[in-house]
Motif scaffolding. Structure first.
Motif, mmCIF file in Angstrom:
data_model
loop_
_atom_site.group_PDB
_atom_site.id
_atom_site.type_symbol
_atom_site.label_atom_id
_atom_site.label_comp_id
_atom_site.label_asym_id
_atom_site.label_seq_id
_atom_site.Cartn_x
_atom_site.Cartn_y
_atom_site.Cartn_z
ATOM 1 N N ALA A 758 22.250 2.825 -11.170
ATOM 2 C CA ALA A 758 20.864 3.279 -11.242
ATOM 3 C C ALA A 758 19.931 2.154 -11.655
ATOM 4 C CB ALA A 758 20.752 4.448 -12.218
ATOM 5 N N GLY A 759 20.437 1.187 -12.411
ATOM 6 C CA GLY A 759 19.607 0.067 -12.831
ATOM 7 C C GLY A 759 18.599 0.478 -13.881
ATOM 8 N N ARG A 760 17.701 -0.454 -14.194
ATOM 9 C CA ARG A 760 16.684 -0.186 -15.203
ATOM 10 C C ARG A 760 15.520 0.581 -14.582
ATOM 11 N NH1 ARG A 760 17.709 -5.836 -16.592
ATOM 12 N NH2 ARG A 760 18.832 -5.945 -18.561
ATOM 13 N N GLY A 761 14.913 1.419 -15.380
ATOM 14 C CA GLY A 761 13.661 2.028 -14.955
ATOM 15 C C GLY A 761 12.530 1.031 -15.112
ATOM 16 N N TYR A 762 11.473 1.235 -14.397
ATOM 17 C CA TYR A 762 10.321 0.340 -14.478
ATOM 18 C C TYR A 762 9.109 1.135 -14.931
ATOM 19 C CZ TYR A 762 13.296 -2.880 -11.929
ATOM 20 O OH TYR A 762 14.338 -3.699 -11.563
ATOM 21 N N PRO A 763 8.241 0.546 -15.756
ATOM 22 C CA PRO A 763 7.095 1.292 -16.280
ATOM 23 C C PRO A 763 6.136 1.688 -15.169
ATOM 24 C CG PRO A 763 6.841 -1.049 -16.725
ATOM 25 C CD PRO A 763 8.226 -0.863 -16.166
ATOM 26 N N GLN A 764 5.603 2.861 -15.282
ATOM 27 C CA GLN A 764 4.604 3.344 -14.326
ATOM 28 C C GLN A 764 3.430 3.913 -15.125
ATOM 29 O OE1 GLN A 764 4.584 3.198 -10.827
ATOM 30 N NE2 GLN A 764 6.313 1.815 -11.148
ATOM 31 N N PRO A 765 2.588 3.061 -15.658
ATOM 32 C CA PRO A 765 1.454 3.562 -16.439
ATOM 33 C C PRO A 765 0.464 4.303 -15.551
ATOM 34 C CG PRO A 765 1.240 1.208 -16.046
ATOM 35 C CD PRO A 765 2.606 1.595 -15.562
ATOM 36 N N LYS A 766 -0.391 5.049 -16.183
ATOM 37 C CA LYS A 766 -1.450 5.707 -15.438
ATOM 38 C C LYS A 766 -2.431 4.650 -14.934
ATOM 39 C CE LYS A 766 -1.210 9.905 -18.275
ATOM 40 N NZ LYS A 766 -1.957 10.768 -19.234
ATOM 41 N N PRO A 767 -2.916 4.781 -13.716
ATOM 42 C CA PRO A 767 -3.839 3.768 -13.192
ATOM 43 C C PRO A 767 -5.034 3.525 -14.095
ATOM 44 C CG PRO A 767 -3.119 5.224 -11.435
ATOM 45 C CD PRO A 767 -2.593 5.809 -12.708
ATOM 46 N N GLU A 768 -5.539 4.589 -14.713
ATOM 47 C CA GLU A 768 -6.722 4.418 -15.555
ATOM 48 C C GLU A 768 -6.439 3.630 -16.833
ATOM 49 O OE1 GLU A 768 -5.179 8.724 -16.273
ATOM 50 O OE2 GLU A 768 -5.347 7.282 -14.608
ATOM 51 N N ASP A 769 -5.150 3.425 -17.155
ATOM 52 C CA ASP A 769 -4.806 2.705 -18.379
ATOM 53 C C ASP A 769 -4.580 1.216 -18.163
ATOM 54 O OD1 ASP A 769 -4.970 5.039 -19.821
ATOM 55 O OD2 ASP A 769 -2.811 5.462 -19.719
ATOM 56 N N ILE A 770 -4.645 0.763 -16.914
ATOM 57 C CA ILE A 770 -4.435 -0.658 -16.639
ATOM 58 C C ILE A 770 -5.589 -1.171 -15.789
ATOM 59 C CG2 ILE A 770 -1.912 -0.449 -16.780
ATOM 60 C CD1 ILE A 770 -1.870 -0.551 -13.692
ATOM 61 N N PRO A 771 -5.801 -2.480 -15.758
ATOM 62 C CA PRO A 771 -6.867 -3.034 -14.936
ATOM 63 C C PRO A 771 -6.681 -2.699 -13.459
ATOM 64 C CG PRO A 771 -6.100 -4.652 -16.512
ATOM 65 C CD PRO A 771 -5.142 -3.508 -16.580
ATOM 66 N N ALA A 772 -7.787 -2.563 -12.770
ATOM 67 C CA ALA A 772 -7.750 -2.189 -11.349
ATOM 68 C C ALA A 772 -7.006 -3.208 -10.500
ATOM 69 C CB ALA A 772 -9.182 -2.020 -10.832
ATOM 70 N N ASP A 773 -6.969 -4.464 -10.958
ATOM 71 C CA ASP A 773 -6.273 -5.508 -10.217
ATOM 72 C C ASP A 773 -4.817 -5.148 -9.943
ATOM 73 O OD1 ASP A 773 -8.563 -6.989 -10.322
ATOM 74 O OD2 ASP A 773 -7.908 -8.281 -11.952
ATOM 75 N N TYR A 774 -4.226 -4.289 -10.778
ATOM 76 C CA TYR A 774 -2.794 -4.027 -10.699
ATOM 77 C C TYR A 774 -2.468 -2.618 -10.213
ATOM 78 C CZ TYR A 774 -3.210 -8.274 -13.263
ATOM 79 O OH TYR A 774 -3.579 -9.543 -13.615
ATOM 80 N N HIS A 775 -3.469 -1.866 -9.813
ATOM 81 C CA HIS A 775 -3.204 -0.516 -9.319
ATOM 82 C C HIS A 775 -2.296 -0.544 -8.094
ATOM 83 C CE1 HIS A 775 -6.995 1.434 -11.316
ATOM 84 N NE2 HIS A 775 -6.165 0.890 -12.195
ATOM 85 N N SER A 776 -2.466 -1.533 -7.235
ATOM 86 C CA SER A 776 -1.668 -1.588 -6.002
ATOM 87 C C SER A 776 -0.213 -1.951 -6.259
ATOM 88 C CB SER A 776 -2.284 -2.593 -5.026
ATOM 89 O OG SER A 776 -2.216 -3.908 -5.551
ATOM 90 N N TRP A 777 0.089 -2.372 -7.468
ATOM 91 C CA TRP A 777 1.477 -2.710 -7.803
ATOM 92 C C TRP A 777 2.280 -1.483 -8.224
ATOM 93 C CZ3 TRP A 777 1.585 -7.867 -11.066
ATOM 94 C CH2 TRP A 777 0.882 -8.863 -10.367
ATOM 95 N N LEU A 778 1.610 -0.399 -8.541
ATOM 96 C CA LEU A 778 2.291 0.790 -9.029
ATOM 97 C C LEU A 778 3.093 1.455 -7.910
ATOM 98 C CD1 LEU A 778 -0.604 2.293 -11.173
ATOM 99 C CD2 LEU A 778 1.489 1.223 -12.047
ATOM 100 N N GLY A 779 4.032 2.287 -8.308
ATOM 101 C CA GLY A 779 4.832 3.018 -7.338
ATOM 102 C C GLY A 779 6.271 2.549 -7.303
#
Length: 954
Positions: A758-779
């Motif tokens: 299964a490997g490690r899980g990766y953080p998935q913060p709420k988009p509103e909690d991180i800068p907009a520059d990194y929204h496209s990295w989520l998922g």
């Protein structure tokens, strides 16, 4: 240690560069104001004191130099401010000298603060020479005793390696200030007796994590769990697995201090977190320990560790634990504190609790009962970072005090261990491992022995004559040295292997003319690594197989997980050819003075039709990338070729003449250390024409370490790529931007309990909690959305490469294969139990079909890194799938530990699968493991070029 949930970014200038002028918007506002104020105050102090000839009578305390006192709640100083404060201290104190040891991967300066008495600082070169002579065993016993009496103990204490383990960097600021200002007898004694090297392992990570934490004006909202990328440019938490390979700049800088410049007797590497319910883990460690190093290392380690525990207890600081309190062992060579053991130094690791945001110290019932490993439990409470700083101060002081009180003994003992190594490398000697003990027991069971049985009823003696015949059999002797012939298929990789040794302080020789050893003649230019040198344990560990014991949770129980991998023999992973020499030898050898430069290649012959290039060197991939970028034509010859007396195996690279190709090849062969044969006519036979490629290296928010290692490789070998995140994959139309998509181990999620880790899980913060520059990295990659897009991409001519657990894509795509490392229970496919199959990071021997394009340039038998990896069998009606590499033996284990390895026989490790017009390349083993396995890089490199080339012809 907390493995960072972690992050790699491709062109992430926003988070990468040392200068804030390129900072993204999230650096602005109140957090930015605080950062500027914090750094500005310290920089102003530098300006005030840096130019003075005399030292100031006043030392600026941290509370005045930073916006807030480091170690206080809800505050993290970043590296910019830390660096400025170091310069301030160096200008104010005569107890400290600041030394630049090199640049980080992002270009920041890595500093070491050398702390000692003014008298010692005035004679640093002299004490450094003493330390080298003793550590390298360069003097007689009598001279060693004299040097030990007059020399100074050298101790390395670092901070910040794993940047989200924030306390170590903040605490180091306070420790430095106290060591420069205190005048109590213990401090003055330490300063007189000890030279302390305070280092920082990860400047870039400290800057990233601290600034991310401080970006929120509201202290209650500060956190660093959601940082978008790895806290070291490429490899994050794996920066503490790079010690023997030394590929990251920071590792190379530190190794130079430790094993080529200063030779400290103690190397203290500080980490977080503590085991649950405890304040700090402190050595000693649990078994097993590695069988190559000197036993005096382990006995000394236990002394120092217990001195640390005793100091905490004496100062009424409860909550320390050792050995069974945590899984840490001393087996693996890749960590900073563990590589110390193979260099005759005491390597210390502490794992401490604490956070800038107050946190609970939990109540764990079993931890509250004292025992030999947990002498003084701590009560539950709300824990503050300032408390951790005080524990760090006590632990650092305990180590420095031990070094002071045992200065002469430590200096002599490091000479003693070096002398032992030189002596063992100069005569017949043996290393006893679990396999030899198993052989001894088996032989003892066959020989009737009437001797007295001693000890407990379960212990039994065997005929003592077996010691000589079994444990000291002549053929089991340790080598006196290793010879790497100049005739190698991949000479630049040999240089990379040898440079890894040299970076770790090993002495390497080169033959100035041909020589003969044991009836075999070697050409000039061959390299020799003799074991009669101080760092013999490290040499053996890099050339010889690791023989990990069978470590069960209880007799007959399942295997106990090792702390890290169990088999990692670097000579095997890199695929270099070498001869083990069991008897003493000499020859026309001269010492290599420093890191080896790749010997320039050449254009051979004078033909005008084009050039033939061997496929075997990894650098041939770099040259191919340059040629394709320049618009040159490049092909692989399926049947190989000949140029005069030179034969080329299948996959030989053919480059027709063009001015662009001539320019690239003329410069490239010299730089890359490979040859090109200029021939007068195009070779016959079928060829596969290559095309320029566009590679997508798949990553996730938070960053994947395996993907990060691949990114480092792609940059090193000049592969054209960009990092791509799941949202882009989900959007489809992938052929618009990519020809190849590479999924590193663990990037494709897998359900727990299934046949894929299964490997490690990766953080998935709420988009509103991180800068907009990194929204496209989520998922994340999902079965519902992502995999249909990937399959469509492949069916329309794209190439998908899956490594390790990401080979779950084979079953998701419906490839005609079954998972061999699985079984069906209650109608569900599940992984085999660890009692059935358990190979936790080892080197195995695999067969290779060298006629397959995926395998061009790889030998028919290859050592491959395997870490609980999936393997496959072909369905009876399978079509459009080819076996490229497989296991054909009951015992494929070469180095490490394997339970149930016979289950791998006849299963396939690497597959070439047709998917419509495109390809899916399935690579179960970790063929790019931590960028150490140079011998199997070509599976990936070939796939990146072969897939698009063959799809273009459909």
């Amino acid at each position: 240690m907390v493995a960072q949930l972690a992050v790699s970014c491709s062109a992430c200038v926003k988070l990468r560069g040392p200068a804030k002028k390129h900072a993204p918007l999230w650096w602005m506002g109140s957090a930015m104001t605080r950062h500027v104020a914090m750094a500005g105050a310290a920089l102003a102090l530098v300006m005030s004191f840096g130019g003075q000839a005399a030292f100031s009578a006043e030392i600026t305390p941290p509370a005045q130099a930073f916006a807030q006192d480091p170690g206080s709640d809800y505050f993290l100083a970043d590296y910019t401010a830390y660096e400025a404060y170091l310069k301030t201290l160096a200008g104010q104190s005569d107890r400290m000298k600041l030394v630049d040891i090199g640049k980080s991967e992002e270009g920041r300066t890595q500093w070491v603060a050398i702390v000692s008495s003014p008298a010692n600082l005035a004679k640093l070169d002299e004490y450094k020479t003493v330390a080298r002579k003793l550590a390298k065993g360069e003097v007689s016993k009598e001279e060693a005793e004299k040097l030990a009496a007059t020399g100074k103990a050298v101790v390395w204490i670092d901070a910040g390696m794993h940047a989200t383990e924030t306390v170590t960097s903040q605490g180091q600021i306070q420790v430095l200030y106290r060591m420069l200002t205190k005048t109590d007898p213990e401090t003055l004694r330490i300063l007189d007796d000890v030279i302390v090297l305070f280092g920082h392992d990860n400047p870039d990570g400290m800057e990233l994590v601290s600034d991310w934490y401080m970006r929120n004006a509201d202290p209650q909202k500060r956190e660093y769990n959601s940082i978008p990328r790895l806290y070291q440019k490429y490899v994050g938490h794996d920066n503490n697995r790079d010690s023997f390979m030394s590929q990251m700049s920071e590792t190379t800088n530190v190794n130079k201090v430790l094993f080529r410049d200063w030779y400290p007797q103690i190397i203290y590497n500080q980490h977080q977190p503590a085991p649950n319910g405890m304040v700090v883990f402190v050595p000693p460690f649990r078994d097993p320990f590695n069988y190559n190093y000197d036993p005096l290392v382990m006995t000394s380690l236990q002394e120092v560790g217990m001195a640390m525990h005793s100091r905490l207890v004496a100062e009424d600081k409860p909550g320390s634990g050792a050995r069974s309190a945590a899984p840490y062992s001393t087996w693996h060579n890749g960590m900073e504190r563990s590589i110390a053991y193979f260099h005759n130094a005491v390597g210390l690791l502490t794992e401490i609790t604490g956070s800038p945001t107050p946190m609970p110290l939990n109540l764990v019932p079993d931890v509250q009962l004292p025992n030999g490993d947990r002498p003084m439990p701590a009560p539950p409470q709300t824990w503050h970072l300032a408390q951790t700083v005080e524990y760090q101060w006590s632990l650092d002081r305990a180590v420095m005090d031990y070094a002071s009180r045992n200065r002469e003994r430590m200096l002599f003992n490091i000479w003693k261990m070096a002398s032992n190594s030189i002596a063992k490398g100069s005569k017949d000697s043996w290393t006893i491992t679990p396999t030899e003990i198993d052989d001894l027991k088996a032989a003892g069971a066959k020989v009737k022995f009437e001797g007295r049985v001693t000890g407990s009823p379960t212990s039994a003696s065997v005929d003592p004559s077996l010691y000589k015949t079994i444990l000291q059999a002549p053929e089991k002797r340790d080598p006196r040295g290793y010879i790497l012939t100049a005739d190698q298929a991949d000479k630049p990789t040999v240089v990379a292997f040898l440079n890894a040794l040299i970076k770790a302080g090993v002495d390497v020789d080169e033959a100035t003319k041909p020589f003969t050893v044991a009836g075999k003649t070697y050409p000039a230019g061959s390299y020799v690594v003799k074991t009669a040198q101080a760092y013999r344990p490290h040499i053996l560990d890099m050339f010889e197989p690791q023989d990990h014991p069978h470590d069960a949770e209880y007799p007959g129980g399942p295997p106990k997980a090792p702390y890290d991998v169990t088999g990692y023999t670097l000579a095997y992973q890199t695929g270099v050819k070498f001869d083990r020499v069991l008897d003493g030898f000499d020859g026309p050898f001269q010492r290599v003075p420093d890191l080896i430069a790749v010997k320039p290649g050449a254009v051979k012959g004078s033909g005008k039709a084009g050039w033939l290039i061997d496929h075997a060197p990894n650098n041939a991939f770099t040259l191919t990338n340059r040629l394709l970028k320049a618009g040159a034509q490049v092909s692989w010859l399926k049947d190989g070729a000949k140029a005069g007396k030179q034969s080329f195996a299948a996959g030989a690279i053919w480059v027709p003449y063009s001015p662009a190709a001539a320019q690239v090849i003329g410069a490239g062969v010299k730089e890359l250390g490979i040859d090109a044969w200029a021939v007068g006519s195009k070779p016959g036979g079928s060829a596969l024409s290559l095309k320029p490629i566009r590679v997508g290296l798949v990553d996730v928010y938070g960053g994947s370490m395996p993907s990060g290692w691949n990114r480092w490789m792609f940059e090193k070998f000049e592969a054209p790529f960009q990092v791509v995140y799941p949202q882009r994959l989900d959007a489809g139309d992938l052929a618009k931007d990519f020809d190849v998509l590479v999924f590193a181990d663990g990037v494709v999620p897998a359900p727990a309990g299934g046949p894929f880790r299964a490997g490690r899980g990766y953080p998935q913060p709420k988009p509103e909690d991180i800068p907009a520059d990194y929204h496209s990295w989520l998922g994340t990659v999902t079965d519902e959305t992502t995999i249909p897009q990937l399959k469509a991409f492949a069916e329309n001519g794209g190439t998908v490469i899956a490594i390790g657990a990401s080979t779950r894509l084979a079953t998701a795509f419906g490839a005609p294969v079954d998972v061999a490392t699985a079984k069906t229970e209650n109608g569900k496919l599940v992984g085999l139990s660890t009692k059935e199959l358990y190979i936790p990071g080892s080197v195995l021997r695999a067969k290779v079909d060298v006629t397959q394009p995926l395998a061009y340039g790889i030998p028919a038998d290859v050592d491959i890194f395997y870490d609980r990896s999936p393997t496959f069998t072909l369905k009876s009606d399978a079509k459009g799938v080819a076996r490229v590499s497989w296991f054909d033996a009951d015992k494929p284990l070469r180095s490490g530990w394997a339970v149930g390895q016979e289950r791998l026989k006849d299963t396939t490790a690497i597959l070439d699968v047709d998917v419509g017009k495109g390809k899916l390349f399935v690579m179960g083993p970790e063929i790019t493991q931590r960028a150490q396995s140079y011998g199997t890089f070509k599976f990936l490199f070939n796939g990146m070029l072969y897939g698009p080339a063959v799809s273009a012809g459909k």
